[in-house]
Design a protein around this motif. Structure first.
Motif, short mmCIF file in Angstrom:
data_model
loop_
_atom_site.label_atom_id
_atom_site.label_comp_id
_atom_site.label_asym_id
_atom_site.label_seq_id
_atom_site.Cartn_x
_atom_site.Cartn_y
_atom_site.Cartn_z
N ASN A 102 0.86 -1.18 0.00
CA ASN A 102 0.00 0.00 0.00
C ASN A 102 0.89 1.23 0.00
O ASN A 102 1.79 1.36 0.84
CB ASN A 102 -0.92 0.02 1.22
N VAL A 103 0.67 2.13 -0.95
CA VAL A 103 1.49 3.33 -1.12
C VAL A 103 0.72 4.53 -0.58
O VAL A 103 -0.47 4.70 -0.88
CB VAL A 103 1.86 3.55 -2.59
N SER A 104 1.39 5.36 0.23
CA SER A 104 0.78 6.57 0.76
C SER A 104 1.80 7.70 0.76
O SER A 104 3.01 7.46 0.71
CB SER A 104 0.25 6.33 2.19
N VAL A 105 1.31 8.93 0.80
CA VAL A 105 2.19 10.11 0.77
C VAL A 105 1.79 11.04 1.90
O VAL A 105 0.67 11.00 2.42
CB VAL A 105 2.12 10.85 -0.58
N SER A 106 2.74 11.92 2.27
CA SER A 106 2.50 12.90 3.31
C SER A 106 3.38 14.11 3.04
O SER A 106 4.45 14.01 2.44
CB SER A 106 2.82 12.30 4.69
N ARG A 107 2.93 15.26 3.54
CA ARG A 107 3.75 16.47 3.47
C ARG A 107 4.46 16.74 4.79
O ARG A 107 5.41 17.51 4.84
CB ARG A 107 2.87 17.68 3.12
N ASP A 108 3.98 16.11 5.90
CA ASP A 108 4.50 16.45 7.22
C ASP A 108 4.81 15.23 8.09
O ASP A 108 5.12 15.37 9.26
CB ASP A 108 3.49 17.34 7.96
N SER A 109 4.71 14.02 7.54
CA SER A 109 4.97 12.75 8.22
C SER A 109 3.92 12.39 9.26
O SER A 109 4.03 11.36 9.91
CB SER A 109 6.36 12.74 8.88
N ALA A 110 2.90 13.21 9.42
CA ALA A 110 1.85 12.93 10.41
C ALA A 110 0.55 12.51 9.73
O ALA A 110 -0.06 11.52 10.13
CB ALA A 110 1.61 14.16 11.28
N ILE A 111 0.13 13.24 8.70
CA ILE A 111 -1.10 12.95 7.98
C ILE A 111 -0.72 12.24 6.68
O ILE A 111 -0.08 12.83 5.80
CB ILE A 111 -1.90 14.22 7.67
N TRP A 112 -1.10 10.97 6.56
CA TRP A 112 -0.76 10.16 5.38
C TRP A 112 -2.00 9.94 4.53
O TRP A 112 -3.06 9.58 5.05
CB TRP A 112 -0.17 8.83 5.81
N HIS A 113 -1.86 10.17 3.23
CA HIS A 113 -2.96 10.01 2.29
C HIS A 113 -2.70 8.78 1.43
O HIS A 113 -1.63 8.68 0.80
CB HIS A 113 -3.08 11.24 1.40
N PRO A 114 -3.63 7.84 1.37
CA PRO A 114 -3.43 6.66 0.51
C PRO A 114 -3.41 7.06 -0.96
O PRO A 114 -4.16 7.93 -1.39
CB PRO A 114 -4.63 5.76 0.84
N VAL A 115 -2.54 6.41 -1.72
CA VAL A 115 -2.40 6.70 -3.15
C VAL A 115 -2.87 5.52 -3.99
O VAL A 115 -3.75 5.67 -4.84
CB VAL A 115 -0.94 7.05 -3.50
N CYS A 116 -2.29 4.36 -3.76
CA CYS A 116 -2.63 3.22 -4.61
C CYS A 116 -2.11 1.94 -3.97
O CYS A 116 -1.19 1.97 -3.15
CB CYS A 116 -2.02 3.38 -6.00
N PRO A 117 -2.68 0.79 -4.36
CA PRO A 117 -2.08 -0.49 -4.01
C PRO A 117 -1.13 -0.94 -5.11
O PRO A 117 -1.21 -0.47 -6.25
CB PRO A 117 -3.29 -1.42 -3.90
N ILE A 118 -0.23 -1.84 -4.77
CA ILE A 118 0.64 -2.50 -5.75
C ILE A 118 0.48 -4.01 -5.56
O ILE A 118 0.57 -4.50 -4.43
CB ILE A 118 2.11 -2.07 -5.59
N TYR A 119 0.28 -4.72 -6.66
CA TYR A 119 0.01 -6.15 -6.62
C TYR A 119 1.26 -6.94 -6.99
O TYR A 119 2.19 -6.40 -7.60
CB TYR A 119 -1.14 -6.48 -7.57
N PRO A 120 1.32 -8.21 -6.61
CA PRO A 120 2.54 -9.00 -6.87
C PRO A 120 2.95 -9.02 -8.33
O PRO A 120 4.14 -8.98 -8.64
CB PRO A 120 2.16 -10.40 -6.37
N ASN A 121 2.00 -9.10 -9.25
CA ASN A 121 2.32 -9.18 -10.68
C ASN A 121 2.39 -7.82 -11.36
O ASN A 121 2.59 -7.75 -12.57
CB ASN A 121 1.29 -10.06 -11.40
N GLN A 122 2.22 -6.76 -10.60
CA GLN A 122 2.27 -5.41 -11.15
C GLN A 122 3.71 -4.94 -11.20
O GLN A 122 4.39 -4.85 -10.20
CB GLN A 122 1.43 -4.47 -10.30
N ARG A 123 4.19 -4.61 -12.40
CA ARG A 123 5.59 -4.25 -12.57
C ARG A 123 5.86 -2.78 -12.24
O ARG A 123 6.82 -2.46 -11.55
CB ARG A 123 5.99 -4.54 -14.03
N LEU A 124 5.02 -1.86 -12.73
CA LEU A 124 5.28 -0.43 -12.61
C LEU A 124 4.06 0.30 -12.05
O LEU A 124 2.92 -0.11 -12.27
CB LEU A 124 5.64 0.19 -13.96
#
Length: 543
Positions: free
Chosen positions: A140-162
């Protein structure tokens, strides 16, 4: 930079659920027709040799106007969207069967509010992947601007290359909330399967600095281009799901792409979208059983506070007399007491006081402040839930954790030791300790009524504690700290500690803030460099 995502908008389509109208225009007017989905796939092959295509893309995402998708779900339970995906899959396999090999054709139909009526948005390419029906999420990929509030971006699956992550309106496969780098920047995540760690690269490479911090568990990405207000940054976290085993760090290992039977996508509800993106709400921690709290009482007949003389710290050197110099001045031997952390209490112990929330705001220098716009605040509520609050919002957190709301400075959050968990929720380590000197050979007291070390009692103010039920303002120190909590005396072997109130809880922590013992009524020797917890305060006693 290679085109990882082919992104086009098809217009003037009367029926957005008509697969034939999306796939190919009727007739042979090749020079007058506008490009449709088949033409786009043919013009942008996955692999080619010279001008001849040798392999085509097989995963396609279709975005329709949200109102059309909603009407289809309301009237037909999403049947038209499923028929559209199945028909396009059949057309894709029929026209490009010799360029598919073992790849499975997959289509996904979703809605978006950014399209006008009669428009369809299509995405396919190297960084567009649709999971098999039974494929579990790897990261599970998430991003933050301040390391406190994290926003989910996308999942990555085993067969997903990029996976390509960018901002709103960029040619990326996923959009990150609060993207600070403009439409040209992008994050490329390369996945070689469960046995390898994901690789993070920036596009364009020479415009960004991307570093991984193993202690914090996330990447810090900074722009190298000058921007108003300083260089923007983004924090990226790639968390492995508990459903997948830990990576074995096998160098060069790869997982072969496997085929799976096609299943037409179901209509997307809000819950289904959140689940497919790997967004999971954190389960609340079970509350720890606690004894009945000791609630403060008014003491109208109490004796006035005895403001005795306070020893002067060694740093306050008296002025030289006539004939003296610094060479002849010998300061008195001094010890030092420092406030190094703040212990967040379990407010459920103090319900009778009306305590609702305790908030610790820290400014950009990560010092406790009453500023209206702190860089980060830590909040514990009446249900003993812990939150981090920044300009990005409010999010539940757990300890241990490290937060870097500003560059080059971090603040740590530690869990309370099990022996202290009935009283405390967590411990916030101060980025900069606050200290005061004490003289040897004299015994002093610490508490709400003691002037000694009063400068270390940072929470002695009503602005940090919010009370309800019509309760008036009160100092946060009235939760957990007695009027006379304990006495201390600096000696050559350490500090002699004596508990002065039978209701005052005192805890001994070692130099690493690990629990040692609970201090009872008997005199207790605290070694130099160790810590004492009283009320909200974690004090270090140094030689």
């Amino acid at each position: 930079m290679p085109i990882y995502v082919q992104h086009e908008v098809l217009g003037r389509i009367q029926d957005v659920f008509n697969a034939e109208a999306i796939w190919q225009a009727p007739g042979l007017a090749l020079f007058s027709r506008r490009p449709l989905l088949r033409d786009l796939l043919e013009r942008s092959p996955r692999e080619h040799k010279g001008r001849a295509a040798t392999r085509c893309f097989s995963h396609v995402t279709l975005m329709l106007p949200q109102e059309e998708v909603d009407d289809d779900y309301h009237l037909t339970r999403g049947a038209r969207a499923r028929d559209l995906a199945q028909t396009l899959t059949a057309l894709h396999q029929k026209d490009f069967g010799d360029l598919l090999g073992a790849d499975q054709v997959r289509y996904d139909v979703i809605g978006t509010s950014s399209l006008a009526p009669g428009e369809i948005e299509v995405k396919f390419g190297h960084a567009v992947y649709l999971p098999a029906p039974d494929e579990k999420i790897l990261y599970n990929v998430s991003v933050s601007r301040d390391s406190a509030i994290w926003h989910p971006v996308c999942p990555i699956y085993p067969n997903q290359r990029l996976a390509l992550i960018g901002g709103e309106g960029s040619e990326a496969s996923f959009t990150a909330a609060g993207w600070p780098f403009g439409p040209d920047g992008a994050i490329l995540i390369i996945n070689d399967g469960p046995d390898s760690q994901p690789v993070v690269q920036m596009r364009p490479k020479d415009a960004f600095d991307c570093r991984y911090d193993p202690r914090s568990g996330y990447y810090t990405i900074k722009s190298l281009r000058d921007a108003p207000g300083g260089s923007p940054r983004l924090l990226l976290k790639i968390g492995r799901t508990s459903a997948m085993p830990a990576a074995r760090h096998m160098a060069g290992s790869q997982m072969a792409t496997t085929s799976a039977p096609y299943t037409a996508p179901q209509p997307a509800t809000a819950e289904a979208i959140a689940s497919s993106r790997g967004v999971a709400a954190g389960a609340p921690m079970a509350p720890v059983a606690a004894a009945k709290p000791a609630v403060w009482q008014s003491r109208s007949g109490a004796a006035p506070i005895d403001l005795t003389a306070v020893p002067v710290a060694a740093s306050h050197k008296p002025a030289n007399q006539f004939g003296e110099s610094d060479a002849t001045y010998a300061p008195v031997s001094q010890q030092r007491v420092s406030l190094v952390a703040l212990a967040l209490p379990r407010l459920s112990r103090y319900r009778d006081t009306g305590a609702q929330t305790l908030e610790l705001p820290f400014d950009r220098s990560l010092t406790l402040s009453a500023d209206a716009q702190p860089a980060i605040s830590f909040v514990v509520d009446a249900a003993d839930e812990l939150y981090a609050c920044t300009a990005e919002g409010r999010q539940r957190i757990t300890a241990p954790a490290t937060f870097t709301p500003v560059d080059s400075r971090a603040i740590r959050l530690l869990p309370a030791a099990p022996e202290m968990a009935d009283r405390y929720r967590a411990v916030v380590c101060l980025a900069q300790p606050v200290g005061a000197g004490v003289a040897m050979g004299a015994r002093f007291t610490f508490g709400r009524n003691s002037p000694m070390l009063s400068a270390l009692r940072l929470l002695d103010s009503p602005r940090f504690l919010k009370r309800g039920n019509g309760s008036g303002a009160a100092s946060a120190d009235r939760i957990g700290l007695s009027r006379s909590a304990f006495s201390f005396e600096a000696t050559a072997k350490g500090y002699q500690i004596g508990r002065l109130s039978t209701t005052q809880a005192l805890y001994h922590l070692d130099e690493k803030l690990d629990f040692v013992a609970a201090i009872a009524d008997a005199a207790y020797l605290l070694p130099n460099g160790h810590h004492l917890v009283a009320g909200h305060y974690v004090l270090r006693f140094d030689a």
